[in-house]
Scaffold this active site. Sequence first.
Site, short mmCIF file in Angstrom:
data_model
loop_
_atom_site.label_atom_id
_atom_site.label_comp_id
_atom_site.label_asym_id
_atom_site.label_seq_id
_atom_site.Cartn_x
_atom_site.Cartn_y
_atom_site.Cartn_z
N LYS A 114 4.25 0.81 9.89
CA LYS A 114 4.27 1.99 9.02
C LYS A 114 3.75 3.12 9.89
CE LYS A 114 2.89 -0.05 5.24
NZ LYS A 114 2.63 0.03 3.48
N GLU A 129 0.80 -1.15 0.03
CA GLU A 129 -0.15 -0.06 0.04
C GLU A 129 1.01 1.27 -0.04
OE1 GLU A 129 -2.84 0.25 3.23
OE2 GLU A 129 -3.51 2.20 2.64
N ARG A 161 5.60 -12.91 9.59
CA ARG A 161 6.25 -11.64 9.25
C ARG A 161 7.45 -11.40 9.98
NH1 ARG A 161 2.37 -7.90 9.26
NH2 ARG A 161 3.59 -6.07 9.47
P1 ATP Z 1 1.39 -1.91 8.24
O1 ATP Z 1 0.69 -3.00 8.74
O2 ATP Z 1 2.79 -1.50 8.97
O3 ATP Z 1 0.68 -0.80 7.45
P2 ATP Z 1 1.55 -3.54 5.74
O4 ATP Z 1 2.11 -4.88 6.33
O5 ATP Z 1 0.11 -3.39 5.89
O6 ATP Z 1 2.16 -2.46 6.88
P3 ATP Z 1 2.01 -3.28 3.26
O7 ATP Z 1 2.15 -2.28 2.27
O8 ATP Z 1 0.28 -3.71 3.01
O9 ATP Z 1 2.14 -2.94 4.42
O10 ATP Z 1 2.51 -4.65 2.91
C1 ATP Z 1 2.95 -5.02 1.51
C2 ATP Z 1 3.35 -6.40 1.74
O11 ATP Z 1 4.56 -6.61 2.58
C3 ATP Z 1 2.21 -7.44 2.25
O12 ATP Z 1 2.03 -8.54 1.46
C4 ATP Z 1 2.92 -7.63 3.66
O13 ATP Z 1 2.40 -9.03 4.01
C5 ATP Z 1 4.23 -7.61 3.35
N1 ATP Z 1 4.65 -7.19 4.62
C6 ATP Z 1 4.68 -6.24 5.36
N2 ATP Z 1 5.40 -5.92 6.62
C7 ATP Z 1 6.07 -7.23 6.41
C8 ATP Z 1 6.89 -7.76 7.42
N3 ATP Z 1 7.23 -7.47 8.64
N4 ATP Z 1 7.23 -9.13 7.10
C9 ATP Z 1 7.18 -9.70 6.02
N5 ATP Z 1 6.18 -9.09 5.16
C10 ATP Z 1 5.76 -7.96 5.43
MG MG Z 2 -1.44 -3.68 4.42
#
Ligand code: ATP
Ligand code: MG
Length: 571
Positions: free
Chosen positions: A280, A45, A270
């Site tokens: 984020k 995102e 994760r």
């Molecule tokens: P936040 O929850 O902090 O807003 P997010 O995980 O929703 O972050 P996205 O931009 O939606 O952020 O993530 C894009 C991709 O990266 C998703 O498929 C998510 O599963 C993966 N991702 C995000 N954070 C992690 C992490 N700490 N470890 C592994 N994969 C991750």
């Molecule tokens: Mg997300």
Amino acid sequence: MTTHDEKGAAGSAPEVRRDFIRDIIDEDNRTGRWGGRVVTRFPPEPNGYLHIGHAKSICLNFGIAAQYGGRCHLRFDDTNPTKEEQEYVDSILGDVRWLGWDWGKHLYYASDYFQQMYDWAIQLVKSGKAYVCDQTAEEVREFRGTLTQPGRESPWRNRSIEENLDLFIRMKNGEFPDGSRTLRAKIDMAHPNLNMRDPVMYRILHADHHRTGGKWCIYPMYDWAHGLEDSVEQITHSICTLEFENHRPLYDWFLDALGIYHPQQIEFARLNLTYTVMSKRKLLRLVQDKLVGGWDDPRLPTISGMRRRGYSPEAIRYFCQVIGVNKFNSTVDMALLEHCIRETLNKTSPRVMAVLRPLKVVIENYPEGQVEWMDAINNPEDPGAGSRKVPFGRVLYIEREDFMENPPKKFFRLSPGKEVRLRYAYFITCREAIKDAAGHVIELRCTYDPATRGGDAPDGRKVKATLHWVAAEQAIDAEVRLYETLFTRENPDDMPEGQDFTACINPKSLEVLTECKVEPSLKDAAPLTRYQFERMGYFCVDSDSSAVRPVFNRTVTLKDAWAKIQQKGSE
Ligand code: ATP
Ligand code: MG
């Protein structure tokens, strides 16, 4: 809690590790489930910069595509107009590319599917599987029930298909204010899985979108949108993190209700790292409140921060390979990440000499005005890296900590009367320490032995220390920034009652040294060039650096804390 089950993995990682996801793909290929196709996607995102957790997901998705001769899409999951910006899109494109991955022509935006999603929503309304609900967000929450109590049905749940169709079209046409109505899936308010209790599919939001502008005033919710995006793109394996495991029934329900192409969702753990935050929301807070210098602050776990700090893409990919992929949430020790960085940099970084906290040395018996250019090896780990010349003269700088006036027994470096080797140059002996009025040592008077040129004594006498140094006349003044962990707590997400995570920011996380002296070969070093400063650690030219004022970031020290942890574990 920190787990060390990754122990023993570092340093011995095979090219491609086995994991349960690759097992699933092998099995699918064996049974012909997807006709041999392997299509993954990385769906960020654009509401922030990417971090090392994203790198894990990127390396997994792009890595699988590369390994199986498939492809990986880069898809912006841009369904929430209020938090998303072009700046984030641009940074994400740059970061994925920098990490070494290529999406080819497969760059997609969820917002490009808004019309298709809307059409599919109409289809569900027409088949009686979705309804327009007038409950407020508050009421929706109240009616949802709990894990132990079933929910209650909305009074709007049994509207006629005609009425739902009319209201939904009018929602889309902008006739209703924000929050006044939603479109919900008609599933089961008593379902044991709360995600299945008539989840909201669309909300009204009169907000401009960074790509579609004012075209839409209804926006799809994540759970509704995500499976549709995967379906449009004919993804085979939709890999996401564990939090989405109990969203999978809903992912499946939507696709089955529509009867459209249906990818397989697979969840993995994760990445969490000690001494940092990865959400984020928290990273944004650090940036907005100016608790760090920006998204690319070298103390952040962002890809852009790590790049600026001097981490290489190879090192980050190597780390992702070492930690592997599994189904259980755990926290990886920051020391393991640094170990991987060190291993990679050791093989690739040229060695140079830099003095961070200089102490002036005058070689009394060295001819005034004479300069000798000494041969210095660029990288003992890489014979192909060759050598360079470094100037030696009568006045030099050494590291302040390499001298002690009254040394303890085991201090073998310089002290009055002691002899040491200057790397690539000569043996020198300290004759006298000169002090200022306050009693601080400000200069050493030494002598050198001309017979030891190159660093060996023909009479076979030994010295116990070899120091790095920089010749004063040719030295370049530089700034060096030293970094420690951004937080003092191993887990800043787990603060004592009533304390904000910012309360454990490490006040010593950044130390700026402004009086540093570096060898002249660093004169025109381009930003992001990486070096090992002999005996001091790995450093990288900062993006703020200029010929007038070179700036170096310490990437990582030379001390391998991970090796120690491993050693302890095997004792
Ligand atoms: P936040 O929850 O902090 O807003 P997010 O995980 O929703 O972050 P996205 O931009 O939606 O952020 O993530 C894009 C991709 O990266 C998703 O498929 C998510 O599963 C993966 N991702 C995000 N954070 C992690 C992490 N700490 N470890 C592994 N994969 C991750
Ligand atoms: Mg997300």
